[in-house]
Design a protein around this motif. Sequence first.
Motif, PDB file in Angstrom:
ATOM      1  N   ALA A 192     -15.471   3.515   3.766  1.00  0.00           N
ATOM      2  CA  ALA A 192     -14.301   2.279   3.923  1.00  0.00           C
ATOM      3  C   ALA A 192     -13.749   1.466   4.875  1.00  0.00           C
ATOM      4  N   LEU A 193     -13.899   0.478   5.190  1.00  0.00           N
ATOM      5  CA  LEU A 193     -13.966  -1.136   6.839  1.00  0.00           C
ATOM      6  C   LEU A 193     -12.683  -0.923   7.224  1.00  0.00           C
ATOM      7  N   LEU A 194     -12.110  -0.705   7.884  1.00  0.00           N
ATOM      8  CA  LEU A 194     -10.930  -0.998   8.187  1.00  0.00           C
ATOM      9  C   LEU A 194     -10.457  -0.749  10.025  1.00  0.00           C
ATOM     10  N   LYS A 195      -9.794  -1.309  10.800  1.00  0.00           N
ATOM     11  CA  LYS A 195      -9.104  -0.917  11.912  1.00  0.00           C
ATOM     12  C   LYS A 195      -7.753  -0.426  12.881  1.00  0.00           C
ATOM     13  N   GLU A 196      -8.785   0.479  13.256  1.00  0.00           N
ATOM     14  CA  GLU A 196      -7.142   1.493  13.653  1.00  0.00           C
ATOM     15  C   GLU A 196      -7.117   1.271  15.222  1.00  0.00           C
ATOM     16  N   LYS A 197      -6.146   1.404  14.606  1.00  0.00           N
ATOM     17  CA  LYS A 197      -5.395   1.025  16.241  1.00  0.00           C
ATOM     18  C   LYS A 197      -4.933   1.874  17.279  1.00  0.00           C
ATOM     19  N   GLY A 198      -5.872   1.475  19.135  1.00  0.00           N
ATOM     20  CA  GLY A 198      -6.330   1.933  20.126  1.00  0.00           C
ATOM     21  C   GLY A 198      -7.990   2.827  20.279  1.00  0.00           C
ATOM     22  N   ALA A 207      -2.540   4.694  12.559  1.00  0.00           N
ATOM     23  CA  ALA A 207      -2.314   3.541  12.451  1.00  0.00           C
ATOM     24  C   ALA A 207      -3.201   2.476  12.204  1.00  0.00           C
ATOM     25  N   LEU A 208      -2.751   1.148  11.867  1.00  0.00           N
ATOM     26  CA  LEU A 208      -3.689   0.574  11.273  1.00  0.00           C
ATOM     27  C   LEU A 208      -2.998  -0.360  11.894  1.00  0.00           C
ATOM     28  N   LEU A 209      -4.549  -1.471  12.478  1.00  0.00           N
ATOM     29  CA  LEU A 209      -3.984  -2.807  13.933  1.00  0.00           C
ATOM     30  C   LEU A 209      -3.932  -2.919  12.239  1.00  0.00           C
ATOM     31  N   ALA A 210      -2.739  -4.742  12.483  1.00  0.00           N
ATOM     32  CA  ALA A 210      -1.866  -5.037  11.315  1.00  0.00           C
ATOM     33  C   ALA A 210      -2.765  -6.494  11.034  1.00  0.00           C
ATOM     34  N   ASP A 211      -3.292  -6.539  11.767  1.00  0.00           N
ATOM     35  CA  ASP A 211      -4.311  -7.789  11.256  1.00  0.00           C
ATOM     36  C   ASP A 211      -5.345  -7.719  10.601  1.00  0.00           C
ATOM     37  N   PHE A 212      -5.446  -6.639  10.284  1.00  0.00           N
ATOM     38  CA  PHE A 212      -7.617  -6.136   9.697  1.00  0.00           C
ATOM     39  C   PHE A 212      -6.640  -5.998   8.437  1.00  0.00           C
ATOM     40  N   MET A 222     -12.517  -4.008  -2.178  1.00  0.00           N
ATOM     41  CA  MET A 222     -10.880  -4.991  -2.558  1.00  0.00           C
ATOM     42  C   MET A 222     -10.537  -4.643  -1.086  1.00  0.00           C
ATOM     43  N   GLU A 223      -9.313  -5.036  -0.598  1.00  0.00           N
ATOM     44  CA  GLU A 223      -8.878  -5.397   0.127  1.00  0.00           C
ATOM     45  C   GLU A 223      -7.479  -5.878  -0.047  1.00  0.00           C
ATOM     46  N   ARG A 224      -6.546  -4.650   1.579  1.00  0.00           N
ATOM     47  CA  ARG A 224      -5.286  -4.733   1.704  1.00  0.00           C
ATOM     48  C   ARG A 224      -4.767  -4.094   2.827  1.00  0.00           C
ATOM     49  N   LYS A 225      -3.829  -5.129   3.505  1.00  0.00           N
ATOM     50  CA  LYS A 225      -3.741  -4.774   4.820  1.00  0.00           C
ATOM     51  C   LYS A 225      -2.883  -3.488   4.652  1.00  0.00           C
ATOM     52  N   LEU A 226      -2.100  -2.886   5.563  1.00  0.00           N
ATOM     53  CA  LEU A 226      -1.429  -1.476   5.948  1.00  0.00           C
ATOM     54  C   LEU A 226      -1.543  -0.961   7.516  1.00  0.00           C
ATOM     55  N   GLU A 227       0.190  -0.956   7.276  1.00  0.00           N
ATOM     56  CA  GLU A 227      -0.160  -0.194   8.816  1.00  0.00           C
ATOM     57  C   GLU A 227      -0.953   1.104   9.095  1.00  0.00           C
TER      58      GLU A 227
END
Length: 80
Positions: free
Chosen positions: A73-79, A16-21, A1-6
Amino acid sequence: MERKLESVKIEGKEVALLADFPVRFACMEHFDEELDDYVNDFEAAPDTHRAELIEDETMDKRCRVCGEPAQIALLKEKGL
């Protein structure tokens, strides 16, 4: 499943996550497929963590492909 989170908590630390991912989950059987889909959909390789380390009980931590409990979990971290 998929969610966009801050941000999400990973092992007690706010990350912190990149908002577009989105945050996506996959079982080990479908991990390669989900990784390829993430790269194709967002033109960026995701950061990966064990799904159990994501501290959000409201998230649906099931594999997007088969619905089984996810291990990754696959996500995109800021920085990063």
